[in-house]
Design a protein around this motif. Structure first.
Motif, PDB file in Angstrom:
ATOM      1  N   GLU A  46       0.838  -1.188   0.000  1.00 41.21           N
ATOM      2  CA  GLU A  46       0.000   0.000   0.000  1.00 41.21           C
ATOM      3  C   GLU A  46       0.880   1.248   0.000  1.00 41.21           C
ATOM      4  O   GLU A  46       1.894   1.321   0.682  1.00 41.21           O
ATOM      5  N   GLU A 105     -12.577   1.182  -6.669  1.00 38.53           N
ATOM      6  CA  GLU A 105     -11.383   1.311  -5.840  1.00 38.53           C
ATOM      7  C   GLU A 105     -10.113   1.427  -6.685  1.00 38.53           C
ATOM      8  O   GLU A 105      -9.093   1.887  -6.215  1.00 38.53           O
ATOM      9  N   ARG A 106     -10.201   0.974  -7.918  1.00 33.19           N
ATOM     10  CA  ARG A 106      -9.031   1.053  -8.796  1.00 33.19           C
ATOM     11  C   ARG A 106      -9.356   1.986  -9.967  1.00 33.19           C
ATOM     12  O   ARG A 106     -10.093   1.629 -10.880  1.00 33.19           O
ATOM     13  N   ASN A 143     -11.936   9.154  -6.400  1.00 30.91           N
ATOM     14  CA  ASN A 143     -11.209   8.873  -5.171  1.00 30.91           C
ATOM     15  C   ASN A 143     -10.850   7.395  -5.024  1.00 30.91           C
ATOM     16  O   ASN A 143     -11.233   6.740  -4.059  1.00 30.91           O
ATOM     17  N   GLU A 158      -8.553   4.020  -4.405  1.00 30.51           N
ATOM     18  CA  GLU A 158      -7.443   3.730  -3.508  1.00 30.51           C
ATOM     19  C   GLU A 158      -6.167   3.505  -4.296  1.00 30.51           C
ATOM     20  O   GLU A 158      -5.066   3.720  -3.815  1.00 30.51           O
ATOM     21  N   MET A 159      -6.345   3.021  -5.515  1.00 35.30           N
ATOM     22  CA  MET A 159      -5.177   2.719  -6.339  1.00 35.30           C
ATOM     23  C   MET A 159      -5.370   3.348  -7.721  1.00 35.30           C
ATOM     24  O   MET A 159      -6.471   3.306  -8.270  1.00 35.30           O
ATOM     25  N   TRP A 212      -0.497  12.098  -5.906  1.00 34.43           N
ATOM     26  CA  TRP A 212      -0.165  10.806  -5.301  1.00 34.43           C
ATOM     27  C   TRP A 212       0.380  11.000  -3.897  1.00 34.43           C
ATOM     28  O   TRP A 212       0.003  10.317  -2.950  1.00 34.43           O
ATOM     29  N   ASP A 261      -2.331  12.238  -1.040  1.00 30.59           N
ATOM     30  CA  ASP A 261      -3.253  11.283  -0.416  1.00 30.59           C
ATOM     31  C   ASP A 261      -2.607   9.927  -0.180  1.00 30.59           C
ATOM     32  O   ASP A 261      -3.260   9.013   0.299  1.00 30.59           O
ATOM     33  N   LYS A 262      -1.346   9.790  -0.545  1.00 31.83           N
ATOM     34  CA  LYS A 262      -0.622   8.530  -0.386  1.00 31.83           C
ATOM     35  C   LYS A 262      -1.427   7.345  -0.922  1.00 31.83           C
ATOM     36  O   LYS A 262      -1.750   6.400  -0.213  1.00 31.83           O
ATOM     37  N   ARG A 263      -1.794   7.470  -2.175  1.00 32.69           N
ATOM     38  CA  ARG A 263      -2.481   6.357  -2.805  1.00 32.69           C
ATOM     39  C   ARG A 263      -1.423   5.377  -3.302  1.00 32.69           C
ATOM     40  O   ARG A 263      -0.234   5.674  -3.312  1.00 32.69           O
ATOM     41  N   THR A 264      -1.891   4.221  -3.744  1.00 30.56           N
ATOM     42  CA  THR A 264      -0.995   3.268  -4.383  1.00 30.56           C
ATOM     43  C   THR A 264      -1.063   3.531  -5.875  1.00 30.56           C
ATOM     44  O   THR A 264      -2.136   3.813  -6.391  1.00 30.56           O
TER      45      THR A 264
END
Lengths: 279, 366
Positions: A32, A77-78, A154, A156-157, A183, A186-189
């Motif tokens: 993550e 989510e992706r 929004n 997550e990845m 990136w 929000d420290k996304r993957t």
């Protein structure tokens, strides 16, 4: 548990004798918050790999695990940024993003959704163009809309399929910074597919080369130990950068040569002598 | 805010309307003037050339028939009869005029007479309505049908009937072909189920369609004395013309860009949303191309169908003038020909304008 896991992925197109195995034995794990870049030649199966991860395609064998759950369909989510922007030409910039946001947050009211749209359009510096249609925009602007659309949901990845491939060097640099900014905020993957080694080194934590297809598979990974935020101009003098860059390019050149020798069939030429029409 | 976007949409609609008008009016750019003058000049010249050739051709045909008549008179009735025949033809007496391709001036005169005739009939009709106003009011109050004017139709009425028929047929074609096209475009199995049907019925001639519709409508209207010619003709026109729209819609819907489908999947749009927000908008240009072809086919088959259905339109007008064989019949037929051509052209322009308005990729359409 890894955030994203690809276990022994094989992908074959077609059936029977006409089938081609595009990807074979792909293994990848991502944590993550990590930024991974996959570098490869054109036609090596990069887009197929992306579509397997985002759920548009299913692997022939092996499995894609996202947070431990097998990927069987697309998910909000992706978020995906496509290679060719894929904006709907009959909608304006605002409407294109609104459509995505409305699907991602079905419970929000219109006003809140429009607020999100405005936010993300502002983030990619396109506020003046919010009511324009894609054909009225330049390539770079269109790509920024695609970035805003993917991020506004929004996810997550973020999965990026050669997002900047069609842009000129200057626009490319600017957009790289914009994506990195978002990136890191929000420290996304993030997973970036690219054919540009420098882009990979500048943006990613790890670079993994994809050997050319058919039967494409991932090569050894290269860690990039350069502190963030990275400075493009200063990086050129960084010995770590030079070392990594050279080793990656050397590796890519080697597998490029390998491919050439493999496909180097010797053809026997027929013996011909030109006919003389004079005498 | 979405309303705001809708408003913006309307604005862009009016602005594209404006652009359309600008395109229709000759450009006022300095370089443009000479070019458009040149173009207008060439067009005028070609029209003059056309009329000249037509004049010469009709003159030659006229002379050929006149000479033949004189020759026959000479052979059958002798010298005196031949001289009398020639004198009769040259005097312009309507009893002995050669009946052949009319000259441009004759056609022009026929147009004038048709317009004059229209004015007479209109005045007649107005007088009739005025005369019957009191009686009709009484009849309506007593629950009876009012008396309507049933006199001869003027040329303008005839043209209007034709236009009405073509639009009714066009709408019918649209309401049948677009939904079916969408459904069979979406489903490959339905597409193969319908394919034989489309392939077999598409090439059927307008005359046969008319006969089929006649069989059905005649029975449906059985015992009803009202005139069903209009119903029969517009249904036949619609059935003849709908195939282009059907095929184009199915093709447009089934060949949506894979990128857009991927977007729909990644955004996880529902089926309804996917169809109405992605598939339909992207196939609109093709659907409208189909509708444009449908309208022009409808106008083309209309003439033949009106003739068969005895509907008071241009088709019947042309046929009746031909059967009539009066002195100015031929020139009236030519007038009808030009009117048909011009209206067909205007209808096509209308559809083109609508098509340009809805298509998002104007540059690719060219």
């Amino acid at each position: 548990m890894a955030y994203l896991e690809l276990n022994n992925i094989y992908k074959t197109y077609g059936e029977g004798d006409g089938s081609t195995e595009v990807l074979s034995n792909i293994n990848l794990t991502m944590d993550e918050g990590e930024f991974v870049a996959i570098v490869g030649f054109t036609g090596s199966g990069k887009t197929t790999l992306v579509n397997l991860i985002n759920g548009l395609l299913q692997p022939t064998s092996g499995e894609v695990l996202f947070k431990g759950v097998p990927v069987t369909e697309t998910s909000h989510e992706r978020g995906v940024i496509f290679q060719n922007y894929s904006l709907l030409p009959w909608l304006t910039v605002g409407q294109n993003i609104y459509m995505a946001v409305k699907e991602a947050f079905p419970k929000e009211n219109k006003k809140a959704l429009m607020e999100i749209v405005k936010n993300y359009v502002g983030m990619v510096n396109l506020s003046p163009a919010i009511n324009k249609r894609p054909k009225e925009l330049s390539g770079g602007m269109r790509q920024r809309v695609a970035v805003a659309r993917a991020l506004a949901m929004n996810p997550e990845m973020i999965i990026m399929d050669e997002p900047l491939g069609a842009l000129d060097a200057l626009t490319r640099g600017n957009l790289q910074d914009e994506i990195l900014n978002i990136w890191s905020q929000d420290k996304r993957t993030a997973l970036l597919i690219t054919n540009d080694v420098d882009e990979g080194i500048y943006m990613a934590d790890r670079i993994i080369p994809l050997k050319p297809g058919p039967n494409a598979t991932l090569g050894p990974e290269f860690k990039i130990d350069i502190e963030r935020p990275r400075d493009k101009t200063a990086m050129n003098d960084n010995p770590e950068y030079k070392k990594t860059r050279n080793s990656i390019i050397e590796y890519l050149m080697d597998i490029g040569d390998e491919r050439k020798t493999v496909s180097d069939v010797e053809y026997k030429l027929p013996e011909l002598t030109p006919k003389s029409f004079v005498a | 805010m979405e309303q705001e976007m809708v408003l913006k949409n309307e604005n862009s609609l009016t602005s594209s309307l404006k652009q359309m008008l600008l395109k229709l009016t000759p450009s006022i750019k300095k370089d443009g003037i000479i070019k458009s003058l040149k173009n207008t000049g060439i067009t005028l010249l070609s029209i003059l050339l056309f009329i000249g050739l037509w004049q010469m051709g009709s003159k030659a045909l006229y002379n050929k028939e006149a000479n033949y008549r004189v020759e026959i008179a000479l052979q059958e009735q002798g010298e005196a009869a031949a001289v009398a025949e020639r004198a009769c033809i040259e005097s312009g007496d309507s009893t002995c005029q050669p009946n052949t391709l009319p000259s441009p001036s004759q056609v022009w005169a026929s147009l004038q007479s048709l317009i004059a005739d229209h004015k007479v009939i209109r005045a007649d009709k107005a007088a009739f309505v005025e005369k019957m106003a009191v009686t009709n009011e009484k009849m309506i109050s007593q629950g009876q049908d009012p008396i309507v004017y049933t006199g001869r139709a003027s040329f303008v009425d005839i043209v209007l009937t034709s236009i009405k028929t073509v639009f009714a047929g066009f709408l019918l074609a649209m309401f049948i072909a677009v939904p079916i096209g969408i459904v069979i475009g979406l489903s490959p199995s339905l597409r193969s189920a319908f394919n034989w049907f489309i392939q077999i019925f598409k090439p059927v001639s307008p005359v046969v369609w008319y006969l089929l519709v006649f069989m059905i409508v005649k029975t449906l209207y059985i015992g009803d004395s009202s005139d069903n010619a209009f119903v029969i003709s517009f249904i036949s026109v619609g059935l003849c013309a709908m195939w282009a729209t059907l095929v184009n819609t199915a093709m447009g819907v089934s060949s949506v860009d894979k990128d857009y489908i991927n977007v729909a999947k990644v955004l996880k749009l529902g089926t309804f949303q996917k169809v109405f927000k992605v598939i339909l908008p992207s196939s609109l240009p093709l659907i409208f191309t189909g509708l444009r072809i449908t309208l022009s086919v409808a106008w083309m088959v209309l003439i033949a169908i009106e003739l068969l259905a005895q509907s008071q339109g241009l088709g019947l007008f042309v046929w009746e003038e031909f059967q009539n064989g009066a002195n100015d019949s031929n020139s009236k037929i030519i007038v009808a020909m030009f009117v048909i051509g011009i209206i067909g052209f205007l209808l096509d322009r209308l559809m083109l304008a609508v098509q340009n308005m809805v298509s998002f990729n104007k540059n690719e359409m060219a």
